[in-house]
Design a protein around this motif. Structure first.
Motif, PDB file in Angstrom:
ATOM      1  N   LEU A 123       0.834  -1.203   0.000  1.00  0.00           N
ATOM      2  CA  LEU A 123       0.000   0.000   0.000  1.00  0.00           C
ATOM      3  C   LEU A 123       0.871   1.256   0.000  1.00  0.00           C
ATOM      4  N   HIS A 124       1.875   1.287   0.861  1.00  0.00           N
ATOM      5  CA  HIS A 124       2.733   2.469   0.940  1.00  0.00           C
ATOM      6  C   HIS A 124       3.612   2.621  -0.308  1.00  0.00           C
ATOM      7  N   GLN A 125       4.077   1.516  -0.852  1.00  0.00           N
ATOM      8  CA  GLN A 125       4.864   1.574  -2.084  1.00  0.00           C
ATOM      9  C   GLN A 125       4.038   2.145  -3.225  1.00  0.00           C
ATOM     10  N   ASN A 126       2.815   1.660  -3.362  1.00  0.00           N
ATOM     11  CA  ASN A 126       1.943   2.155  -4.428  1.00  0.00           C
ATOM     12  C   ASN A 126       1.565   3.619  -4.219  1.00  0.00           C
ATOM     13  N   TYR A 127       1.391   3.988  -2.963  1.00  0.00           N
ATOM     14  CA  TYR A 127       1.068   5.385  -2.646  1.00  0.00           C
ATOM     15  C   TYR A 127       2.197   6.305  -3.116  1.00  0.00           C
ATOM     16  N   GLN A 128       3.423   5.916  -2.869  1.00  0.00           N
ATOM     17  CA  GLN A 128       4.560   6.725  -3.293  1.00  0.00           C
ATOM     18  C   GLN A 128       4.673   6.784  -4.808  1.00  0.00           C
ATOM     19  N   ILE A 129       4.307   5.703  -5.477  1.00  0.00           N
ATOM     20  CA  ILE A 129       4.301   5.688  -6.943  1.00  0.00           C
ATOM     21  C   ILE A 129       3.316   6.725  -7.468  1.00  0.00           C
ATOM     22  N   LEU A 130       2.138   6.779  -6.867  1.00  0.00           N
ATOM     23  CA  LEU A 130       1.120   7.744  -7.289  1.00  0.00           C
ATOM     24  C   LEU A 130       1.528   9.171  -6.952  1.00  0.00           C
ATOM     25  N   ARG A 131       2.158   9.359  -5.824  1.00  0.00           N
ATOM     26  CA  ARG A 131       2.604  10.697  -5.439  1.00  0.00           C
ATOM     27  C   ARG A 131       3.665  11.214  -6.418  1.00  0.00           C
ATOM     28  N   LYS A 132       4.552  10.318  -6.862  1.00  0.00           N
ATOM     29  CA  LYS A 132       5.578  10.706  -7.829  1.00  0.00           C
ATOM     30  C   LYS A 132       4.968  11.020  -9.194  1.00  0.00           C
ATOM     31  N   ALA A 133       3.745  10.540  -9.417  1.00  0.00           N
ATOM     32  CA  ALA A 133       3.035  10.837 -10.669  1.00  0.00           C
ATOM     33  C   ALA A 133       2.165  12.087 -10.512  1.00  0.00           C
ATOM     34  N   ASN A 134       2.489  12.898  -9.514  1.00  0.00           N
ATOM     35  CA  ASN A 134       1.852  14.209  -9.283  1.00  0.00           C
ATOM     36  C   ASN A 134       0.452  14.133  -8.700  1.00  0.00           C
ATOM     37  N   MET A 135       0.108  13.026  -8.068  1.00  0.00           N
ATOM     38  CA  MET A 135      -1.174  12.945  -7.386  1.00  0.00           C
ATOM     39  C   MET A 135      -1.025  13.446  -5.954  1.00  0.00           C
ATOM     40  N   ARG A 136      -2.019  14.202  -5.501  1.00  0.00           N
ATOM     41  CA  ARG A 136      -1.944  14.833  -4.193  1.00  0.00           C
ATOM     42  C   ARG A 136      -2.172  13.823  -3.075  1.00  0.00           C
ATOM     43  N   SER A 137      -1.717  14.190  -1.889  1.00  0.00           N
ATOM     44  CA  SER A 137      -1.908  13.342  -0.726  1.00  0.00           C
ATOM     45  C   SER A 137      -3.347  13.435  -0.239  1.00  0.00           C
ATOM     46  N   SER A 138      -4.022  12.294  -0.116  1.00  0.00           N
ATOM     47  CA  SER A 138      -5.400  12.262   0.372  1.00  0.00           C
ATOM     48  C   SER A 138      -5.759  10.830   0.741  1.00  0.00           C
ATOM     49  N   ALA A 139      -6.893  10.689   1.423  1.00  0.00           N
ATOM     50  CA  ALA A 139      -7.374   9.352   1.750  1.00  0.00           C
ATOM     51  C   ALA A 139      -7.674   8.569   0.483  1.00  0.00           C
ATOM     52  N   PHE A 140      -8.179   9.264  -0.545  1.00  0.00           N
ATOM     53  CA  PHE A 140      -8.534   8.582  -1.787  1.00  0.00           C
ATOM     54  C   PHE A 140      -7.294   8.173  -2.590  1.00  0.00           C
ATOM     55  N   THR A 141      -6.165   8.829  -2.320  1.00  0.00           N
ATOM     56  CA  THR A 141      -4.910   8.405  -2.951  1.00  0.00           C
ATOM     57  C   THR A 141      -4.504   7.045  -2.395  1.00  0.00           C
ATOM     58  N   TYR A 142      -4.772   6.840  -1.110  1.00  0.00           N
ATOM     59  CA  TYR A 142      -4.495   5.526  -0.514  1.00  0.00           C
ATOM     60  C   TYR A 142      -5.458   4.467  -1.056  1.00  0.00           C
ATOM     61  N   ILE A 143      -6.708   4.846  -1.267  1.00  0.00           N
ATOM     62  CA  ILE A 143      -7.653   3.899  -1.863  1.00  0.00           C
ATOM     63  C   ILE A 143      -7.188   3.530  -3.272  1.00  0.00           C
ATOM     64  N   ALA A 144      -6.743   4.532  -4.028  1.00  0.00           N
ATOM     65  CA  ALA A 144      -6.212   4.277  -5.372  1.00  0.00           C
ATOM     66  C   ALA A 144      -4.991   3.365  -5.299  1.00  0.00           C
ATOM     67  N   ALA A 145      -4.136   3.600  -4.311  1.00  0.00           N
ATOM     68  CA  ALA A 145      -2.941   2.774  -4.130  1.00  0.00           C
ATOM     69  C   ALA A 145      -3.321   1.332  -3.824  1.00  0.00           C
ATOM     70  N   PHE A 146      -4.382   1.159  -3.060  1.00  0.00           N
ATOM     71  CA  PHE A 146      -4.862  -0.193  -2.732  1.00  0.00           C
ATOM     72  C   PHE A 146      -5.324  -0.918  -3.996  1.00  0.00           C
ATOM     73  N   LEU A 147      -5.902  -0.175  -4.935  1.00  0.00           N
ATOM     74  CA  LEU A 147      -6.435  -0.766  -6.171  1.00  0.00           C
ATOM     75  C   LEU A 147      -5.373  -0.955  -7.252  1.00  0.00           C
ATOM     76  N   LEU A 148      -4.217  -0.363  -7.054  1.00  0.00           N
ATOM     77  CA  LEU A 148      -3.171  -0.371  -8.083  1.00  0.00           C
ATOM     78  C   LEU A 148      -2.568  -1.757  -8.260  1.00  0.00           C
ATOM     79  N   ASP A 149      -2.464  -2.209  -9.513  1.00  0.00           N
ATOM     80  CA  ASP A 149      -1.788  -3.467  -9.822  1.00  0.00           C
ATOM     81  C   ASP A 149      -0.289  -3.221  -9.971  1.00  0.00           C
ATOM     82  N   ASP A 150       0.487  -4.277  -9.770  1.00  0.00           N
ATOM     83  CA  ASP A 150       1.945  -4.129  -9.767  1.00  0.00           C
ATOM     84  C   ASP A 150       2.510  -3.644 -11.093  1.00  0.00           C
ATOM     85  N   ASP A 151       1.871  -3.988 -12.206  1.00  0.00           N
ATOM     86  CA  ASP A 151       2.423  -3.676 -13.521  1.00  0.00           C
ATOM     87  C   ASP A 151       1.818  -2.423 -14.151  1.00  0.00           C
TER      88      ASP A 151
END
Length: 305
Positions: free
Chosen positions: A87-115
């Motif tokens: 979850l935290h690894q994916n969250y950082q991936i999304l943050r590096k893609a210019n997504m803002r920090s939010s609860a929904f960013t963590y939800i997105a990170a939870f849904l993110l596939d490895d590839d």
């Protein structure tokens, strides 16, 4: 729906979390387990919940949704420590893609596939903003992730969403973020289908016919119910839930929880369910949990002011 199991899970979570936890979060999390036919181990839940909280900084938005996130993590068939790390690894991936920090960013990170390509997710989000600049916000990150799971050009995928948005609005659904999220979810079903618009409206009308109040917060649930084709079953479950004492003050939760039950039954019965459709259902459940947490936080802030 196993009413007894849901009641048992609600009681387990109530005792484990104490009276400070918003009851809506308890209902949503208890339903996540009951839909899978699982009884919650209160001690194990608190242990994982503490792991989620301790993995985040004091002011991290993850702490605001640690309760429903714990439910989502424990519902997966893997070790909680592995899921929290992912979850935290994916969250950082999304943050590096210019997504803002939010609860929904963590939800997105939870849904993110490895590839998955984070830049494609961000491109989809930016394309959403071209159509709804003032409507699109961080709560659309989960939808951007599930749309990115589909093949196709970004602009063409968002155009499908726009056709659903306009078509459903023409049929009486109110414009707004919940309709946008529903339209984005329906992209997972492939090319635009007039029949799917009809099915969503049928789900709404059947719920109303059963005496339930359908609000815009229920739009994503309508999409999932329509997809399963179990409209009458969902309506029946929602009525039964609304009559339970646990839902006395939170009757608006009945439709969302009913969608959780019928969608899980649909997943269990559909051996060849596509990854995209599974993602759509998972996104609805995850985002419903996050939205419930956000509503609970807003209510707490209002009562404290």
């Amino acid at each position: 729906m196993e009413k007894r199991l849901l009641e048992e899970n609600i009681e387990v979570l109530r005792r484990a979390a104490g009276n400070w936890m918003d009851r809506r979060l308890v209902l949503m999390t208890a339903a996540q387990f009951a839909a899978k036919g699982k009884k919650i181990d209160g001690q194990a839940f608190i242990k994982v919940s503490d792991l989620v909280k301790s993995s985040a900084s004091m002011f991290s938005p993850l702490r605001g949704i640690h309760f429903p996130m714990t439910g989502l993590i424990m519902a997966k068939d893997s070790h909680p420590e592995v899921e929290i790390s992912r979850l935290h690894q994916n969250y950082q991936i999304l943050r590096k893609a210019n997504m803002r920090s939010s609860a929904f960013t963590y939800i997105a990170a939870f849904l993110l596939d490895d590839d998955m390509d984070a830049s494609r997710i961000n491109a989809i989000y930016e394309e959403m903003k071209k159509h709804h600049r003032f409507l699109t916000s961080y709560d659309d990150y989960p939808a951007a992730v599930i749309i990115a799971k589909r093949d196709g050009r970004v602009n063409e995928l968002i155009e499908i969403s726009e056709r659903y948005y306009r078509g459903l609005n023409d049929k009486g659904l109110w414009k707004g973020n919940n309709l946008q999220f529903l339209a984005n979810m329906l992209v997972m079903c492939g090319d635009f289908q007039h029949e799917l618009v009809r099915d969503v409206i049928y789900a709404k009308e059947e719920l109303i016919r059963r005496g339930l109040k359908v609000k815009d917060i229920h739009y994503p649930a309508l999409g999932v119910i329509a997809l399963t084709g179990r409209v009458k079953e969902a309506a029946s479950i929602a009525v039964k839930l609304s009559e339970m004492k646990e839902f006395k003050w939170y009757k608006e939760m009945a439709i969302t929880v009913a969608a959780t039950f019928v969608s899980q039954d649909y997943i269990d019965a559909s051996a060849e369910l596509t990854t995209a459709i599974h993602a759509m259902i998972q996104a609805q459940q995850a985002s419903a949990a996050a939205a419930t947490a956000a509503a609970a936080a807003a209510a707490a802030a209002s009562s404290g002011s």
